[in-house]
Design a protein around this motif. Structure first.
Motif, PDB file in Angstrom:
ATOM      1  N   THR A   1      -6.557   1.810  -4.663  1.00 59.07           N
ATOM      2  CA  THR A   1      -5.689   0.632  -4.488  1.00 59.07           C
ATOM      3  C   THR A   1      -5.346   0.417  -3.024  1.00 59.07           C
ATOM      4  O   THR A   1      -5.362  -0.719  -2.526  1.00 59.07           O
TER       5      THR A   1
ATOM      6  N   TRP B   1      -6.473  -2.885  -0.948  1.00 66.99           N
ATOM      7  CA  TRP B   1      -5.390  -3.683  -0.347  1.00 66.99           C
ATOM      8  C   TRP B   1      -5.642  -3.916   1.140  1.00 66.99           C
ATOM      9  O   TRP B   1      -5.452  -5.015   1.645  1.00 66.99           O
TER      10      TRP B   1
ATOM     11  N   LEU C   1      -4.243  -7.711   2.710  1.00 68.98           N
ATOM     12  CA  LEU C   1      -2.928  -7.980   2.127  1.00 68.98           C
ATOM     13  C   LEU C   1      -1.811  -7.150   2.747  1.00 68.98           C
ATOM     14  O   LEU C   1      -0.650  -7.308   2.387  1.00 68.98           O
ATOM     15  N   SER C   2      -2.166  -6.271   3.692  1.00 71.30           N
ATOM     16  CA  SER C   2      -1.177  -5.351   4.260  1.00 71.30           C
ATOM     17  C   SER C   2      -0.092  -6.067   5.053  1.00 71.30           C
ATOM     18  O   SER C   2       1.024  -5.560   5.181  1.00 71.30           O
TER      19      SER C   2
ATOM     20  N   GLU D   1       0.567  -1.365   2.026  1.00 67.53           N
ATOM     21  CA  GLU D   1      -0.334  -0.922   0.966  1.00 67.53           C
ATOM     22  C   GLU D   1       0.142   0.292   0.190  1.00 67.53           C
ATOM     23  O   GLU D   1      -0.326   0.545  -0.926  1.00 67.53           O
TER      24      GLU D   1
END
Length: 480
Positions: free
Chosen positions: A434, A438, A443-444, A449
């Motif tokens: 995951t 991430w 998306l950090s 994350e």
């Protein structure tokens, strides 16, 4: 480089190498001494060793840089770390020290997990792989910090800094093992403690004192004094979630395994938390006072992560400056040495002895451990070749990877008897996966994350363990 800096840094390197020689003569005749110091550390050495190996170069480069660039909102990371460290001392330290002995004198985290659960070889292999991969990246972040120090403060090239930093730390780690790492961490922790008091206090005074500094920072951007500026709910969660990473950091929790006795842990905890609070406040204060000072001087800074270095060069004579630059090296090298040793221990104990040479002699195992230190360091040097790498960015990725992969597994294996081998394996794999997804998905910047990684890992561990019940792989209970 000025004369005082040359002399001071040379003395620092000599002391570190001297400790390595002392440890080499004292406790590296067998693998237990090489990778865990014979479980003989006192509370003071344990506390400062855990703290120094934890903080790394980001304490003096990354965190002051974040404070310099963002203002008080960067302090939430420090708050999250302090809370996480305290929880780690309370929940993990005493249980891990006791249970690693109870399951059969486990020397590494993968060894503990492999012995804790029936048919645990798969769990051992996967956890060892996660350690080696993430620690290689983590070690690279420390070498980047060393290269930046030599480049910006000592007038040497980035590559020279990279190789000098790596050379000294590899030498004392390779020869002196865990005892050398722990003793050098203690000395380095003391140096860091003093430095994080001196630099922000002097910088604040030179900027004109507290009130003047507040006005100077406000003149740059009033929002720098707002704790919640630009943070938002997800940003606040992300900053505080750094604390979750502590439960899964092998280079920190291995100190709990090496302390002399469980009875020493409360003393070590008090020393460690006191040290941590002072150094975190000092790091944040350096960034804040540095912004005020640079503003008062009408100067700007292209790389905020060098603010500690800049203040060291302009505020102090070359002898004091050399000591303070040694503090940065101390922060960097203490973490690198710990990571190298944990990676080496995992390769030696969890791969070589377990699967290739069960009857290997103690001398052979120590040799393999030393060769492993060298191999991991060379790969990390290659990864650290880019001087534009962000220290805080590299550390955050590795910290999240360990926290998500190991945090729930360590906590639940110590505290929840219904945890099964497959539950632990599912949590470890899905947590690490995951984090990786991430980061790759970009998306950090929205949410750190470690948050989704830790949540997925915990959920997977609990769900799989409950589905299996007592049928498959329930952990071995600690002895009375």
């Amino acid at each position: 480089m000025r004369t005082g800096e040359i002399v001071t840094l040379t003395l620092y390197f000599i002391v570190m190498l001297g400790i390595g020689v002392y440890a080499w003569r004292k406790s590296t005749s067998d693998i237990d001494g090489y990778v865990l110091g014979g479980r003989s550390l006192g509370p003071g050495v344990t506390a400062l060793s855990a703290g120094a190996s934890d903080m790394s170069g980001w304490l003096m480069l990354g965190l002051p840089g974040a404070m310099f660039a963002s203002g008080l909102s960067a302090a939430w990371i420090g708050i999250g770390l302090a809370l996480g460290a305290l929880a780690n001392w309370m929940l993990v330290a005493p249980r891990l020290r006791q249970q690693t002995v109870d399951v059969g004198d486990a020397l590494t985290i993968p060894d503990f997990l492999g012995k804790k659960f029936p048919r645990g070889d798969v769990l051992r292999v996967v956890s060892s792989a996660v350690i080696i991969v993430f620690f290689t990246v983590y070690t690279a972040s420390g070498l980047v910090a060393g290269g930046k120090l030599f480049d910006s403060a000592l007038g040497q090239s980035y590559s020279v800094g990279l190789w000098v930093t790596a050379g000294v730390v590899v030498a004392y780690t390779l020869f002196g093992g865990f005892l050398a790492v722990s003793l050098t961490d203690f000395v380095q922790g003391c140096i860091m403690f003093v430095a994080m008091i001196i630099v922000p206090v002097v910088a604040l005074q030179m900027a004109g004192g507290w009130d003047v500094s507040m006005d100077l920072v406000r003149s740059v951007d009033p929002t720098r004094l707002d704790w919640f500026e630009g943070v938002g709910l997800l940003g606040l969660i992300s900053a505080l979630a750094w604390g979750l990473g502590y439960f899964g950091q092998p280079h920190i929790i291995v100190r709990f395994m090496a302390i002399r006795s469980v009875a020493d842990i409360p003393t070590a905890r008090n020393i460690g938390m006191g040290w941590m609070l002072v150094t975190l406040i000092g790091a944040l204060g350096t960034g804040f006072a540095g912004l005020a000072y640079m503003t008062a001087q009408g100067q700007t800074l292209s790389d905020p992560e060098t603010i500690f270095i800049v203040l060291t060069k302009v505020l102090f004579n070359d002898w004091v400056s050399g000591f303070l630059l040694a503090a940065i090296l101390a922060a960097i090298m203490s973490t690198i040495s710990s990571q190298l040793l944990v990676s080496s221990s995992s390769i030696t104990e969890d791969y070589y002895r377990r699967f290739f040479r069960r009857e290997a002699s103690q001398k052979e195992l120590v040799l393999v451990g030393r060769l492993s230190v060298l191999a991991v360091s060379l790969i990390a040097i290659a990864l650290a070749g880019d001087p534009e790498s962000s220290v805080l960015g590299l550390v955050s990725n590795a910290w999240a990877g360990f926290g998500a992969a190991f945090g729930p597994v360590i906590l639940m294996s110590l505290m929840w008897e219904k945890t099964t081998r497959n539950g632990a394996l599912a949590g470890m794999v899905l947590g690490a996966l995951t984090v990786g997804v991430w980061i790759v998905a970009g998306l950090s910047d929205t949410l750190y994350e470690i948050v989704p990684g830790f949540a997925v890992s915990m959920a997977a561990l609990v769900i799989v363990s409950l589905m299996e019940g007592d049928k498959n792989g329930v952990q071995v209970k600690a002895k009375a």
